[in-house]
Design a protein around this motif. Structure first.
Motif, PDB file in Angstrom:
ATOM      1  N   SER A  27    -104.626 -11.639 -30.904  1.00  0.00           N
ATOM      2  CA  SER A  27    -105.919 -12.126 -31.373  1.00  0.00           C
ATOM      3  C   SER A  27    -105.750 -12.892 -32.673  1.00  0.00           C
ATOM      4  O   SER A  27    -104.743 -12.739 -33.368  1.00  0.00           O
ATOM      5  CB  SER A  27    -106.881 -10.955 -31.620  1.00  0.00           C
ATOM      6  OG  SER A  27    -107.054 -10.207 -30.438  1.00  0.00           O
ATOM      7  N   THR A  28    -106.760 -13.663 -33.023  1.00  0.00           N
ATOM      8  CA  THR A  28    -106.772 -14.349 -34.304  1.00  0.00           C
ATOM      9  C   THR A  28    -106.609 -13.327 -35.423  1.00  0.00           C
ATOM     10  O   THR A  28    -107.247 -12.276 -35.415  1.00  0.00           O
ATOM     11  CB  THR A  28    -108.100 -15.109 -34.484  1.00  0.00           C
ATOM     12  OG1 THR A  28    -108.220 -16.052 -33.424  1.00  0.00           O
ATOM     13  CG2 THR A  28    -108.150 -15.830 -35.821  1.00  0.00           C
ATOM     14  N   ALA A  86    -105.941 -17.019 -30.478  1.00  0.00           N
ATOM     15  CA  ALA A  86    -105.359 -16.142 -29.456  1.00  0.00           C
ATOM     16  C   ALA A  86    -104.433 -16.925 -28.528  1.00  0.00           C
ATOM     17  O   ALA A  86    -103.894 -16.373 -27.580  1.00  0.00           O
ATOM     18  CB  ALA A  86    -106.463 -15.480 -28.643  1.00  0.00           C
TER      19      ALA A  86
END
Length: 101
Positions: A27-28, A86
């Motif tokens: 994920s970011t 992502a």
């Protein structure tokens, strides 16, 4: 703060000068770490990552003995990056420029 460790396994590339590493699902904001090792015919060698945003954080050569039958030293390098999405670009590692590891 939550910490999650997503591991993607290992890759083996014999007689390779470059290797693309497939990143795990992330994920970011996740910290991504890639570790690579090689047993090289002409140690000491070097492993580099030319993919944008990846920074080297460690390098260790345990000697200068070239690879042989049952002998040879190893180089280990780590790179890191904070994911900006992502769907980060998979990093490509280069092993000792033009001599296959």
């Amino acid at each position: 703060m939550a910490i999650s460790l997503h591991t993607e396994g290992s890759w083996v590339a014999a007689n390779a000068t470059t290797q693309a590493v497939t990143l795990p699902t992330h994920s970011t904001g996740d910290m991504l770490i890639v570790r690579a090792g090689m047993k090289h015919a002409t140690l000491p060698g070097n492993i580099t990552c030319g993919t944008a945003g990846w920074l080297q954080i460690d390098e260790h050569n345990n000697g200068t003995t070239a690879s042989g039958n049952g002998s040879g030293d190893v180089e280990i390098v780590s790179f890191w990056k904070i994911a900006t999405s992502a769907a980060e670009t998979n990093p490509t590692l280069t092993y000792h420029a033009s001599v296959a590891a």
